[in-house]
Design a protein around this motif. Structure first.
Motif, mmCIF file in Angstrom:
data_model
loop_
_atom_site.group_PDB
_atom_site.id
_atom_site.type_symbol
_atom_site.label_atom_id
_atom_site.label_comp_id
_atom_site.label_asym_id
_atom_site.label_seq_id
_atom_site.Cartn_x
_atom_site.Cartn_y
_atom_site.Cartn_z
ATOM 1 N N ALA A 217 1.443 9.391 -5.691
ATOM 2 C CA ALA A 217 1.720 10.765 -5.271
ATOM 3 C C ALA A 217 2.683 11.463 -6.225
ATOM 4 O O ALA A 217 2.573 12.672 -6.454
ATOM 5 C CB ALA A 217 2.292 10.777 -3.856
ATOM 6 N N PHE A 218 3.614 10.701 -6.797
ATOM 7 C CA PHE A 218 4.590 11.306 -7.693
ATOM 8 C C PHE A 218 4.172 11.304 -9.157
ATOM 9 O O PHE A 218 4.750 12.029 -9.963
ATOM 10 C CB PHE A 218 5.950 10.613 -7.559
ATOM 11 C CG PHE A 218 6.669 10.986 -6.291
ATOM 12 C CD1 PHE A 218 7.085 12.285 -6.072
ATOM 13 C CD2 PHE A 218 6.904 10.041 -5.311
ATOM 14 C CE1 PHE A 218 7.741 12.641 -4.905
ATOM 15 C CE2 PHE A 218 7.557 10.369 -4.146
ATOM 16 C CZ PHE A 218 7.979 11.679 -3.941
ATOM 17 N N THR A 219 3.180 10.499 -9.529
ATOM 18 C CA THR A 219 2.827 10.415 -10.943
ATOM 19 C C THR A 219 1.525 11.115 -11.309
ATOM 20 O O THR A 219 1.357 11.494 -12.468
ATOM 21 C CB THR A 219 2.731 8.951 -11.401
ATOM 22 O OG1 THR A 219 1.755 8.271 -10.608
ATOM 23 C CG2 THR A 219 4.065 8.248 -11.281
ATOM 24 N N LEU A 220 0.606 11.269 -10.372
ATOM 25 C CA LEU A 220 -0.680 11.888 -10.701
ATOM 26 C C LEU A 220 -0.674 13.377 -10.362
ATOM 27 O O LEU A 220 -0.189 13.774 -9.311
ATOM 28 C CB LEU A 220 -1.819 11.206 -9.936
ATOM 29 C CG LEU A 220 -2.110 9.776 -10.349
ATOM 30 C CD1 LEU A 220 -3.224 9.203 -9.483
ATOM 31 C CD2 LEU A 220 -2.511 9.701 -11.802
ATOM 32 N N PRO A 221 -1.246 14.203 -11.228
ATOM 33 C CA PRO A 221 -1.304 15.643 -10.939
ATOM 34 C C PRO A 221 -2.416 15.952 -9.930
ATOM 35 O O PRO A 221 -3.374 15.195 -9.782
ATOM 36 C CB PRO A 221 -1.627 16.261 -12.306
ATOM 37 C CG PRO A 221 -2.339 15.188 -13.048
ATOM 38 C CD PRO A 221 -1.758 13.896 -12.562
ATOM 39 N N GLU A 222 -2.280 17.078 -9.246
ATOM 40 C CA GLU A 222 -3.292 17.537 -8.283
ATOM 41 C C GLU A 222 -4.489 18.081 -9.042
ATOM 42 O O GLU A 222 -4.348 18.873 -9.964
ATOM 43 C CB GLU A 222 -2.699 18.620 -7.384
ATOM 44 C CG GLU A 222 -3.682 19.184 -6.379
ATOM 45 C CD GLU A 222 -4.218 18.134 -5.418
ATOM 46 O OE1 GLU A 222 -5.448 18.037 -5.300
ATOM 47 O OE2 GLU A 222 -3.408 17.432 -4.805
ATOM 48 N N THR A 223 -5.692 17.664 -8.657
ATOM 49 C CA THR A 223 -6.902 18.111 -9.335
ATOM 50 C C THR A 223 -7.826 18.899 -8.415
ATOM 51 O O THR A 223 -8.916 19.287 -8.831
ATOM 52 C CB THR A 223 -7.676 16.908 -9.900
ATOM 53 O OG1 THR A 223 -8.008 16.017 -8.832
ATOM 54 C CG2 THR A 223 -6.870 16.178 -10.957
ATOM 55 N N LYS A 224 -7.391 19.157 -7.200
ATOM 56 C CA LYS A 224 -8.237 19.884 -6.244
ATOM 57 C C LYS A 224 -8.498 21.310 -6.730
ATOM 58 O O LYS A 224 -7.587 22.044 -7.098
ATOM 59 C CB LYS A 224 -7.546 19.925 -4.884
ATOM 60 C CG LYS A 224 -8.354 20.610 -3.813
ATOM 61 C CD LYS A 224 -7.616 20.593 -2.498
ATOM 62 C CE LYS A 224 -8.404 21.300 -1.430
ATOM 63 N NZ LYS A 224 -7.670 21.323 -0.161
ATOM 64 N N GLY A 225 -9.768 21.697 -6.746
ATOM 65 C CA GLY A 225 -10.140 23.061 -7.116
ATOM 66 C C GLY A 225 -10.125 23.335 -8.613
ATOM 67 O O GLY A 225 -10.241 24.487 -9.019
ATOM 68 N N LYS A 226 -9.995 22.304 -9.435
ATOM 69 C CA LYS A 226 -9.959 22.508 -10.888
ATOM 70 C C LYS A 226 -11.281 22.079 -11.501
ATOM 71 O O LYS A 226 -11.950 21.179 -11.008
ATOM 72 C CB LYS A 226 -8.815 21.722 -11.511
ATOM 73 C CG LYS A 226 -7.457 22.202 -11.039
ATOM 74 C CD LYS A 226 -6.350 21.505 -11.774
ATOM 75 C CE LYS A 226 -5.038 21.879 -11.135
ATOM 76 N NZ LYS A 226 -4.204 22.670 -11.905
ATOM 77 N N SER A 227 -11.645 22.731 -12.590
ATOM 78 C CA SER A 227 -12.871 22.364 -13.301
ATOM 79 C C SER A 227 -12.627 21.080 -14.097
ATOM 80 O O SER A 227 -11.491 20.646 -14.288
ATOM 81 C CB SER A 227 -13.293 23.483 -14.244
ATOM 82 O OG SER A 227 -12.361 23.596 -15.302
ATOM 83 N N GLY B 259 0.813 -1.219 0.000
ATOM 84 C CA GLY B 259 0.000 0.000 0.000
ATOM 85 C C GLY B 259 0.843 1.264 0.000
ATOM 86 O O GLY B 259 0.530 2.231 -0.706
ATOM 87 N N LEU B 260 1.917 1.277 0.776
ATOM 88 C CA LEU B 260 2.802 2.450 0.812
ATOM 89 C C LEU B 260 3.513 2.664 -0.521
ATOM 90 O O LEU B 260 3.666 3.805 -0.972
ATOM 91 C CB LEU B 260 3.832 2.312 1.930
ATOM 92 C CG LEU B 260 3.307 2.583 3.326
ATOM 93 C CD1 LEU B 260 4.394 2.290 4.367
ATOM 94 C CD2 LEU B 260 2.832 4.011 3.455
ATOM 95 N N ILE B 261 3.930 1.579 -1.152
ATOM 96 C CA ILE B 261 4.566 1.699 -2.469
ATOM 97 C C ILE B 261 3.578 2.301 -3.469
ATOM 98 O O ILE B 261 3.926 3.192 -4.250
ATOM 99 C CB ILE B 261 5.095 0.333 -2.952
ATOM 100 C CG1 ILE B 261 6.288 -0.088 -2.103
ATOM 101 C CG2 ILE B 261 5.471 0.378 -4.427
ATOM 102 C CD1 ILE B 261 6.729 -1.527 -2.330
ATOM 103 N N GLY B 262 2.334 1.827 -3.437
ATOM 104 C CA GLY B 262 1.314 2.384 -4.323
ATOM 105 C C GLY B 262 1.038 3.848 -4.026
ATOM 106 O O GLY B 262 0.896 4.663 -4.941
ATOM 107 N N LEU B 263 0.959 4.207 -2.753
ATOM 108 C CA LEU B 263 0.711 5.589 -2.366
ATOM 109 C C LEU B 263 1.817 6.516 -2.857
ATOM 110 O O LEU B 263 1.550 7.570 -3.439
ATOM 111 C CB LEU B 263 0.574 5.700 -0.849
ATOM 112 C CG LEU B 263 0.356 7.086 -0.288
ATOM 113 C CD1 LEU B 263 -1.025 7.594 -0.673
ATOM 114 C CD2 LEU B 263 0.516 7.084 1.213
ATOM 115 N N VAL B 264 3.055 6.123 -2.650
ATOM 116 C CA VAL B 264 4.183 6.941 -3.099
ATOM 117 C C VAL B 264 4.206 7.031 -4.623
ATOM 118 O O VAL B 264 4.428 8.104 -5.191
ATOM 119 C CB VAL B 264 5.517 6.366 -2.552
ATOM 120 C CG1 VAL B 264 6.720 7.038 -3.191
ATOM 121 C CG2 VAL B 264 5.569 6.513 -1.043
ATOM 122 N N GLY B 265 3.942 5.920 -5.279
ATOM 123 C CA GLY B 265 3.922 5.929 -6.743
ATOM 124 C C GLY B 265 2.866 6.863 -7.299
ATOM 125 O O GLY B 265 3.121 7.648 -8.210
#
Length: 105
Positions: free
Chosen positions: A63-73, A55-61
């Motif tokens: 976190a570094f590969t997906l862009p932040e989408t908070k507050g975006k249309s 789970g931690l490996i997936g979380l770190v992976g």
């Protein structure tokens, strides 16, 4: 919006598949990688460490590969996931606008 249903279907299927794999492997792994060799069935903590590390490996992976989408249309998010050279199709938004115009009249 065009790929939303397919994405949700894929993520639900992946979730069910991973749950099935965990359910099928948990008991045998809990005994085989127990930290207590005297009573492995009584101390299945090794399997929790294994799944926790996965789970931690997936979380770190992610976190570094997906862009932040908070507050975006939705349009801004769609642009984030388009690759270079691909043009954003506006046909789905045009279709939605036409159907809402027809329902207003």
């Amino acid at each position: 919006m065009k790929v939303r249903a397919k994405s949700i279907s894929f993520s639900t299927g992946a979730n069910w598949l991973m749950n099935y794999i965990v359910a099928q492997t948990f008991l045998s792994l809990s005994i085989s990688i127990s930290t207590d060799r005297a009573c492995p069935a009584g101390h299945p903590n090794g399997v929790f460490w294994l799944f926790g590390i996965i789970g931690l490996i997936g979380l770190v992976g992610f976190a570094f590969t997906l862009p932040e989408t908070k507050g975006k249309s939705l349009e801004e998010i769609s642009e984030l996931f388009n690759y270079e050279g691909e043009e954003v199709s506006s046909s789905s938004t045009d279709d939605a606008n036409e159907s809402s115009d027809e329902s207003d009249s």
